[in-house]
Design an enzyme around this catalytic site. Structure first.
Site, PDB file in Angstrom:
ATOM      1  N   PRO A 304       0.827  -1.205   0.000  1.00  0.00           N
ATOM      2  CA  PRO A 304       0.000   0.000   0.000  1.00  0.00           C
ATOM      3  C   PRO A 304       0.866   1.262   0.000  1.00  0.00           C
ATOM      4  O   PRO A 304       1.899   1.314   0.674  1.00  0.00           O
ATOM      5  CB  PRO A 304      -0.772  -0.109   1.322  1.00  0.00           C
ATOM      6  CG  PRO A 304       0.127  -0.914   2.209  1.00  0.00           C
ATOM      7  CD  PRO A 304       0.868  -1.869   1.319  1.00  0.00           C
ATOM      8  N   TYR A 346      -5.641  13.067 -13.823  1.00  0.00           N
ATOM      9  CA  TYR A 346      -6.698  12.058 -13.682  1.00  0.00           C
ATOM     10  C   TYR A 346      -8.078  12.649 -13.409  1.00  0.00           C
ATOM     11  O   TYR A 346      -8.996  11.912 -13.059  1.00  0.00           O
ATOM     12  CB  TYR A 346      -6.402  11.110 -12.498  1.00  0.00           C
ATOM     13  CG  TYR A 346      -4.986  10.650 -12.333  1.00  0.00           C
ATOM     14  CD1 TYR A 346      -4.317  10.011 -13.380  1.00  0.00           C
ATOM     15  CD2 TYR A 346      -4.320  10.823 -11.127  1.00  0.00           C
ATOM     16  CE1 TYR A 346      -3.020   9.574 -13.206  1.00  0.00           C
ATOM     17  CE2 TYR A 346      -3.019  10.383 -10.956  1.00  0.00           C
ATOM     18  CZ  TYR A 346      -2.375   9.766 -12.000  1.00  0.00           C
ATOM     19  OH  TYR A 346      -1.095   9.326 -11.823  1.00  0.00           O
ATOM     20  N   CYS A 373       0.623  29.047 -15.499  1.00  0.00           N
ATOM     21  CA  CYS A 373       0.185  29.512 -16.816  1.00  0.00           C
ATOM     22  C   CYS A 373      -0.431  28.375 -17.628  1.00  0.00           C
ATOM     23  O   CYS A 373       0.109  27.971 -18.671  1.00  0.00           O
ATOM     24  CB  CYS A 373       1.362  30.116 -17.563  1.00  0.00           C
ATOM     25  SG  CYS A 373       2.107  31.451 -16.645  1.00  0.00           S
TER      26      CYS A 373
HETATM   27  C1  LIG Z   1       3.998  -2.059  -8.100  1.00  0.00           C
HETATM   28  C2  LIG Z   1       3.237  -1.085  -7.278  1.00  0.00           C
HETATM   29  N1  LIG Z   1       3.029  -1.372  -5.992  1.00  0.00           N
HETATM   30  C3  LIG Z   1       2.355  -0.529  -5.184  1.00  0.00           C
HETATM   31  C4  LIG Z   1       1.871   0.673  -5.668  1.00  0.00           C
HETATM   32  C5  LIG Z   1       1.157   1.580  -4.732  1.00  0.00           C
HETATM   33  O1  LIG Z   1      -0.122   1.869  -5.131  1.00  0.00           O
HETATM   34  P1  LIG Z   1      -1.083   2.680  -4.172  1.00  0.00           P
HETATM   35  O2  LIG Z   1      -0.365   3.914  -3.768  1.00  0.00           O
HETATM   36  O3  LIG Z   1      -2.261   2.962  -5.019  1.00  0.00           O
HETATM   37  O4  LIG Z   1      -1.367   1.802  -3.014  1.00  0.00           O
HETATM   38  C6  LIG Z   1       2.057   1.007  -7.010  1.00  0.00           C
HETATM   39  C7  LIG Z   1       1.530   2.252  -7.551  1.00  0.00           C
HETATM   40  O5  LIG Z   1       1.661   2.623  -8.671  1.00  0.00           O
HETATM   41  C8  LIG Z   1       2.773   0.094  -7.837  1.00  0.00           C
HETATM   42  O6  LIG Z   1       2.994   0.370  -9.121  1.00  0.00           O
END
Ligand SMILES: Cc1ncc(COP(=O)(O)O)c(C=O)c1O
Length: 446
Positions: A304, A346, A373
């Protein structure tokens, strides 16, 4: 006396379920706001604006909530969400691992003595230099993303050593809040396809390299996923892959990394991924599928990022000007897309509040814009702000602890904001403001 409007810490909700403001944020009836006991007006005066404010206590609580919810799993914080030396130290102290995706992130980790064996090194196109640095540092695992990387990596591991690797596969599951942050489906740049046979080929090649130890498989579905169901599906697909590897090669891989992507609330009333339910359902899915296929239960790794640092942060801005368009009110602040590119990238939406003074005026929907800008330089659409908001007022934008500082740019030669950490009534600078002199240091001129 101040009346407490919001007290997210006391109501027993899990960290991942709480609203967009950090658990230590309090709004008072006099228009004030504090984080970790420190008035945001004091932070603005002392450190200037814009400023990123991190509620250290809340952030640490989120790390602990993950460890408590998944006691048998390895929780590896995704550094790309937010990294600085202080953050690497907090993550280390809280017992999490660190997922890094570049030589730069690895260098930050190394600078605070982050234990290398707890580092997972990622990247769809790691440079030879980055791979060499990862091997030299002794990172715990390197996540292999292409077939070509396997031979290259195998060749640079010093004689007598074995580098642990995971293979990133595409489980072909579409999830995530925006097309640009979905990475679990076919035909995108990350990982190797199960359907095309590339993933199986990567497994065979890795097993054939004596300097590599294949520890398991990895997948990452995408970002800002708010229901456990896609993760459950991924768990089943991935355990099935582990079983196929056992059937084909006679080896049982011990690890399964399901990546990150856990969603958080950005708006009042929104819900993030519920951590307890995620933990229970993913754990159940892995166990059930492993039992069905006669496999030992693999050790789970999760990564995470946003859910650890996102809601722990907010950004403080000073209003510079207020403009009434034909049908919209624009509140322009002293930051913008350089400190938060997510609305442009996004279409991300945010909660914002005026803080620092009590207003008797009714609220009106306003668009908070930056000072860059670009016509698309918007920070928050349709936020309810007092009709009498004026230059000099302060605005706090919630849930900016992930993918803000780490994605900030210096567009218009704007220095990046400082990061101020708050805990137990004390604010301290952990990353200082970038000044024009910093920007010119690397501009060597004629
Ligand atoms: C391989 C991998 N692990 C973990 C993450 C973390 O994702 P998040 O911040 O959405 O938990 C990412 C985000 O791009 C990722 O590419």
């Amino acid at each position: 006396m101040c009346v407490l409007e919001q007290d997210q810490a006391a109501n027993g909700r899990t960290a991942a379920m709480a609203g967009p403001w950090s658990a230590g944020t309090r709004f008072t009836a006099d228009g004030g706001a504090t984080v970790g006991g420190v008035p945001l007006t004091d932070i603005a005066t002392r450190f200037g604006t814009p400023a990123y404010v991190i509620d250290e206590t809340d952030l640490r609580a989120r790390c602990r909530a993950y460890r408590a919810a998944l006691p048998d799993a390895e929780v590896v914080y995704a550094a790309k969400a937010f990294l600085c030396r202080a953050m690497a130290s907090w993550v280390r102290e809280e017992g999490l691992g660190l997922d890094v995706a570049s030589g730069g992130e690895l260098a930050v980790a190394a600078s605070v003595g982050f234990p290398a064996e707890r580092i997972v090194f990622h990247g769809n196109a790691k440079t030879p230099r980055e791979l060499a640095a990862a091997v030299e540092a002794g990172v715990g695992r390197i996540v292999v993303d292409t077939l070509a990387e396997i031979n290259h990596l195998a060749a640079i591991v010093p004689f007598g050593r074995r580098q642990k690797v995971l293979i990133r596969v595409i489980p072909d599951i579409d999830a995530g809040a925006h097309r640009a942050i979905r990475t679990g489906g076919e035909d995108q740049k990350f990982g190797m396809s199960i359907a095309s046979g590339a993933a199986a080929e990567a497994v065979a090649r890795t097993l054939g390299q004596s300097s590599l130890e294949l520890a398991g498989l990895h997948c990452h579905l995408g970002s800002q996923i708010v229901t456990p169901e896609p993760f459950e599906r991924a768990a089943r697909v991935m355990v099935e892959q582990l079983a196929q590897i056992r059937d084909t090669h006679g080896v049982t891989l011990p690890e399964l990394d399901l990546g990150g992507g856990h969603g958080i609330p950005y708006l009042d009333g929104e819900r993030g991924l519920d951590l307890e339910s995620y933990a229970r359902r993913v754990d159940d899915a892995v166990r059930a599928q492993a039992a069905w296929l006669g496999l030992p239960v693999p050790r789970l790794i999760i990564e995470p990022g946003r859910a650890v640092s996102g809601p722990a942060g907010l950004t403080l801005y000073r209003v510079i000007t207020v403009k009434r368009g034909l049908s919209r009110i624009f509140v322009a602040v002293d930051g913008g897309m350089s400190d938060n590119p997510r609305p442009c990238l996004y279409g991300a939406r945010y909660t914002a509040r005026m803080i620092g003074r009590r207003s008797g005026a009714a609220t009106r929907a306003a668009t908070v814009v930056g000072h860059h800008c670009e016509a698309g330089d918007t920070l928050a659409e349709d936020v309810e702000l007092p009709a009498d908001i004026r230059p000099g007022d302060l605005i706090a934008v919630a849930a900016t602890g992930a993918y803000h500082h780490s994605m900030a740019s210096t567009y218009n030669m704007t220095g990046r904001p400082p990061v101020v950490a708050v805990a137990s009534g004390r604010a301290r600078l952990v990353v200082r403001r970038e000044e024009p002199a910093d920007l010119m240091l690397r501009d060597v001129g004629l």
